[in-house]
Design an enzyme around this catalytic site. Structure first.
Site, mmCIF file in Angstrom:
data_model
loop_
_atom_site.group_PDB
_atom_site.id
_atom_site.type_symbol
_atom_site.label_atom_id
_atom_site.label_comp_id
_atom_site.label_asym_id
_atom_site.label_seq_id
_atom_site.Cartn_x
_atom_site.Cartn_y
_atom_site.Cartn_z
ATOM 1 N N GLY A 1 -11.588 1.465 -13.206
ATOM 2 C CA GLY A 1 -10.475 0.667 -13.701
ATOM 3 C C GLY A 1 -9.424 0.392 -12.651
ATOM 4 O O GLY A 1 -8.992 -0.755 -12.465
ATOM 5 N N THR B 1 -9.284 11.262 -14.916
ATOM 6 C CA THR B 1 -10.511 11.588 -14.195
ATOM 7 C C THR B 1 -10.340 11.468 -12.685
ATOM 8 O O THR B 1 -10.644 12.390 -11.948
ATOM 9 C CB THR B 1 -11.655 10.688 -14.672
ATOM 10 O OG1 THR B 1 -11.724 10.717 -16.095
ATOM 11 C CG2 THR B 1 -12.983 11.163 -14.109
ATOM 12 N N GLY B 2 -9.896 10.304 -12.219
ATOM 13 C CA GLY B 2 -9.685 10.138 -10.788
ATOM 14 C C GLY B 2 -10.941 10.397 -9.978
ATOM 15 O O GLY B 2 -11.997 9.838 -10.243
ATOM 16 N N HIS C 1 -17.511 0.935 -14.842
ATOM 17 C CA HIS C 1 -18.560 1.815 -15.355
ATOM 18 C C HIS C 1 -18.458 2.003 -16.878
ATOM 19 O O HIS C 1 -17.414 1.760 -17.488
ATOM 20 C CB HIS C 1 -18.476 3.184 -14.677
ATOM 21 C CG HIS C 1 -17.190 3.909 -14.931
ATOM 22 N ND1 HIS C 1 -16.947 4.628 -16.076
ATOM 23 C CD2 HIS C 1 -16.063 4.015 -14.185
ATOM 24 C CE1 HIS C 1 -15.739 5.149 -16.038
ATOM 25 N NE2 HIS C 1 -15.167 4.794 -14.902
#
EC number: 5.4.2.11
Length: 240
Positions: A188, A25-26, A13
């Site tokens: 990622g 963020t996770g 993204h």
């Protein structure tokens, strides 16, 4: 057998607001930054110039991925492909690190330990508080997800791989076998995990694998779904 036309375009993204702020963020459902939106539109333009059309789009349950996909498809200007939105492609669950600035996490836990959690394969950060975890899950509004109690409150990259593989086996691999063109918009760590499996990357070597934001990778496969080529989209010529 896999058709020669079967292609997988893999995309992380665009930049999110927490990427910009250097925060873990996770599974937090934060949106794209202005740069991230522009990145996504740029990817759509490049895909259009290279002549891509997609039969299937696969993305996570997190809005930074789904919004990236939406911007790409609008800019690509093709009819809406079949779309699968699945929690299995979510970013790695960062547990108690979720929402922390990375510099703060390094001070709290030690830079070496945080580096091992980020880049290693087997180690997971401390688990997120159960109530905070439940709030993250409920914010995703994904009815296909298991119950909150059945979901992890932290993950290693190994855990992430185990989560991603059923999506590959049940959705992506069959589409490629049918000769379809697939666009996968993920994160990622979920993409690092998938690359580890597809490319046979060792547990130690995976630490050096990076997946850049908004830089599509074009992959082709043989009849057994082994990778035969992987080329950055930027290296492909525009179709005249």
């Amino acid at each position: 057998m896999t058709s020669q036309s079967a292609t997988l375009v893999v995309l992380r993204h665009g930049q999110s607001v927490w990427n910009r702020a250097n925060r873990f963020t996770g599974w937090s459902d934060v949106g794209l930054s202005d740069q991230g939106e522009a990145d996504a539109r740029r990817v759509g333009e490049r895909l259009r110039e290279a002549g891509f059309r997609f039969d299937l789009a696969v993305t996570s349950a997190l809005s930074r991925a789904t919004d990236t996909l939406a911007h790409v498809l609008r800019t690509l200007d093709q009819s809406q492909p079949e779309t699968v939105r699945s929690w299995r492609l979510n970013d790695r669950h960062y547990g108690a690190l979720t929402g922390m600035e990375k510099d703060v996490a390094a001070l709290a836990y030690g830079a070496d330990r945080v580096r091992q959690w980020r880049r290693g394969f087997d180690l997971a950060p401390p688990a997120l508080d159960a109530d905070l975890h439940a709030a993250l899950v409920h914010a995703l509004h994904d009815d296909a997800m298991p119950s909150v109690d059945a979901l992890p409150r932290t993950e290693s990259l190994r855990d992430t791989l185990r989560r991603v593989l059923p999506l590959w086996d049940d959705c992506v691999a069959p589409a490629l076998t049918r000769g379809q063109s697939v666009l996968m918009v993920g994160h990622g760590n979920s993409l690092r995990a998938l690359f580890k499996q597809l490319d046979g990357i060792g547990d130690d070597a995976i630490a050096s694998v990076e997946v850049a934001h908004a830089e599509p990778l074009v992959m082709t496969f043989d009849a057994t779904l082994r990778v035969t080529s992987r080329v950055p989209l930027a290296a492909l010529p525009a179709r005249r």
